[in-house]
Design a protein around this motif. Structure first.
Motif, mmCIF file in Angstrom:
data_model
loop_
_atom_site.group_PDB
_atom_site.id
_atom_site.type_symbol
_atom_site.label_atom_id
_atom_site.label_comp_id
_atom_site.label_asym_id
_atom_site.label_seq_id
_atom_site.Cartn_x
_atom_site.Cartn_y
_atom_site.Cartn_z
ATOM 1 N N LEU A 159 0.859 -1.187 0.000
ATOM 2 C CA LEU A 159 0.000 0.000 0.000
ATOM 3 C C LEU A 159 0.894 1.235 0.000
ATOM 4 O O LEU A 159 1.634 1.468 0.953
ATOM 5 C CB LEU A 159 -0.921 -0.003 1.223
ATOM 6 C CG LEU A 159 -1.941 1.116 1.323
ATOM 7 C CD1 LEU A 159 -2.929 1.064 0.157
ATOM 8 C CD2 LEU A 159 -2.702 1.044 2.630
ATOM 9 N N VAL A 160 0.857 2.022 -1.091
ATOM 10 C CA VAL A 160 1.744 3.172 -1.218
ATOM 11 C C VAL A 160 1.011 4.513 -1.144
ATOM 12 O O VAL A 160 1.646 5.550 -0.983
ATOM 13 C CB VAL A 160 2.582 3.121 -2.520
ATOM 14 C CG1 VAL A 160 3.572 1.974 -2.471
ATOM 15 C CG2 VAL A 160 1.707 3.007 -3.741
ATOM 16 N N LYS A 161 -0.322 4.505 -1.271
ATOM 17 C CA LYS A 161 -1.107 5.725 -1.155
ATOM 18 C C LYS A 161 -2.184 5.523 -0.102
ATOM 19 O O LYS A 161 -2.781 4.449 -0.011
ATOM 20 C CB LYS A 161 -1.781 6.076 -2.481
ATOM 21 C CG LYS A 161 -0.949 6.877 -3.432
ATOM 22 C CD LYS A 161 -1.821 7.405 -4.541
ATOM 23 C CE LYS A 161 -1.057 8.393 -5.399
ATOM 24 N NZ LYS A 161 -1.915 8.946 -6.433
ATOM 25 N N SER A 162 -2.458 6.553 0.647
ATOM 26 C CA SER A 162 -3.461 6.474 1.702
ATOM 27 C C SER A 162 -4.874 6.431 1.130
ATOM 28 O O SER A 162 -5.194 7.151 0.185
ATOM 29 C CB SER A 162 -3.328 7.688 2.617
ATOM 30 O OG SER A 162 -4.360 7.697 3.570
ATOM 31 N N PRO A 163 -5.746 5.605 1.731
ATOM 32 C CA PRO A 163 -7.149 5.557 1.288
ATOM 33 C C PRO A 163 -7.999 6.701 1.846
ATOM 34 O O PRO A 163 -9.176 6.789 1.527
ATOM 35 C CB PRO A 163 -7.629 4.199 1.787
ATOM 36 C CG PRO A 163 -6.745 3.864 2.913
ATOM 37 C CD PRO A 163 -5.435 4.524 2.645
ATOM 38 N N ILE A 164 -7.406 7.577 2.642
ATOM 39 C CA ILE A 164 -8.148 8.711 3.208
ATOM 40 C C ILE A 164 -8.630 9.613 2.075
ATOM 41 O O ILE A 164 -7.859 9.995 1.199
ATOM 42 C CB ILE A 164 -7.278 9.516 4.196
ATOM 43 C CG1 ILE A 164 -6.932 8.654 5.398
ATOM 44 C CG2 ILE A 164 -7.994 10.790 4.641
ATOM 45 C CD1 ILE A 164 -5.920 9.290 6.338
ATOM 46 N N GLY A 165 -9.915 9.922 2.078
ATOM 47 C CA GLY A 165 -10.495 10.801 1.079
ATOM 48 C C GLY A 165 -10.844 10.112 -0.231
ATOM 49 O O GLY A 165 -11.263 10.765 -1.182
ATOM 50 N N LYS A 166 -10.674 8.803 -0.288
ATOM 51 C CA LYS A 166 -10.986 8.050 -1.509
ATOM 52 C C LYS A 166 -12.430 7.534 -1.455
ATOM 53 O O LYS A 166 -13.110 7.636 -0.453
ATOM 54 C CB LYS A 166 -10.021 6.865 -1.665
ATOM 55 C CG LYS A 166 -8.553 7.250 -1.674
ATOM 56 C CD LYS A 166 -8.184 8.079 -2.881
ATOM 57 C CE LYS A 166 -6.705 8.245 -3.024
ATOM 58 N NZ LYS A 166 -6.139 9.463 -2.556
ATOM 59 N N ILE A 167 -12.890 6.942 -2.553
ATOM 60 C CA ILE A 167 -14.236 6.396 -2.665
ATOM 61 C C ILE A 167 -14.437 5.299 -1.608
ATOM 62 O O ILE A 167 -13.529 4.509 -1.349
ATOM 63 C CB ILE A 167 -14.442 5.813 -4.083
ATOM 64 C CG1 ILE A 167 -14.245 6.911 -5.125
ATOM 65 C CG2 ILE A 167 -15.817 5.177 -4.215
ATOM 66 C CD1 ILE A 167 -14.163 6.409 -6.543
ATOM 67 N N LYS A 168 -15.636 5.268 -1.030
ATOM 68 C CA LYS A 168 -15.947 4.337 0.047
ATOM 69 C C LYS A 168 -15.694 2.871 -0.339
ATOM 70 O O LYS A 168 -15.147 2.101 0.456
ATOM 71 C CB LYS A 168 -17.410 4.525 0.466
ATOM 72 C CG LYS A 168 -17.755 3.962 1.800
ATOM 73 C CD LYS A 168 -19.181 4.363 2.184
ATOM 74 C CE LYS A 168 -19.441 4.046 3.637
ATOM 75 N NZ LYS A 168 -20.767 4.479 4.076
ATOM 76 N N THR A 169 -16.081 2.500 -1.553
ATOM 77 C CA THR A 169 -15.883 1.106 -1.981
ATOM 78 C C THR A 169 -14.396 0.770 -2.110
ATOM 79 O O THR A 169 -14.001 -0.366 -1.857
ATOM 80 C CB THR A 169 -16.594 0.822 -3.320
ATOM 81 O OG1 THR A 169 -16.150 1.758 -4.299
ATOM 82 C CG2 THR A 169 -18.100 0.916 -3.166
ATOM 83 N N HIS A 170 -13.585 1.752 -2.474
ATOM 84 C CA HIS A 170 -12.143 1.523 -2.578
ATOM 85 C C HIS A 170 -11.549 1.334 -1.188
ATOM 86 O O HIS A 170 -10.660 0.497 -1.008
ATOM 87 C CB HIS A 170 -11.462 2.667 -3.315
ATOM 88 C CG HIS A 170 -11.821 2.717 -4.767
ATOM 89 N ND1 HIS A 170 -11.127 3.473 -5.672
ATOM 90 C CD2 HIS A 170 -12.788 2.113 -5.489
ATOM 91 C CE1 HIS A 170 -11.647 3.335 -6.884
ATOM 92 N NE2 HIS A 170 -12.677 2.496 -6.773
ATOM 93 N N LYS A 171 -12.017 2.090 -0.215
ATOM 94 C CA LYS A 171 -11.565 1.927 1.165
ATOM 95 C C LYS A 171 -11.885 0.525 1.665
ATOM 96 O O LYS A 171 -11.060 -0.127 2.310
ATOM 97 C CB LYS A 171 -12.239 2.943 2.088
ATOM 98 C CG LYS A 171 -11.754 4.356 1.937
ATOM 99 C CD LYS A 171 -12.469 5.235 2.952
ATOM 100 C CE LYS A 171 -12.145 6.687 2.777
ATOM 101 N NZ LYS A 171 -12.773 7.527 3.790
ATOM 102 N N LYS A 172 -13.083 0.047 1.347
ATOM 103 C CA LYS A 172 -13.500 -1.291 1.772
ATOM 104 C C LYS A 172 -12.664 -2.368 1.092
ATOM 105 O O LYS A 172 -12.333 -3.382 1.701
ATOM 106 C CB LYS A 172 -14.981 -1.511 1.483
ATOM 107 C CG LYS A 172 -15.887 -0.748 2.415
ATOM 108 C CD LYS A 172 -17.352 -1.038 2.119
ATOM 109 C CE LYS A 172 -18.257 -0.266 3.061
ATOM 110 N NZ LYS A 172 -19.681 -0.554 2.803
#
Length: 55
Positions: free
Chosen positions: A5-18
């Motif tokens: 994981l090289v980029k933070s999921p903060i602020g990304k689409i909800k389904t991508h976070k999941k």
């Protein structure tokens, strides 16, 4: 296959976070090993912009 994981999921689409959570990531820079199968490939394809992949 190893996935990092090289980029933070903060602020990304909800389904991508999941998807990131379903792959097993809990923090940035973490490396996880998964079997190479179609389900994992599909998950990786969805969030490829946040990952680094080693075969």
């Amino acid at each position: 296959m190893k996935i990092k994981l090289v980029k933070s999921p903060i602020g990304k689409i909800k389904t991508h976070k999941k998807t990131i959570k379903a792959l097993g990531f809990t923090k940035l820079g973490q490396v996880i090993e998964h079997e190479d199968n179609p389900q994992i490939r599909g998950m990786i394809k969805q969030v490829a912009y946040m990952l680094e992949i080693e075969e």
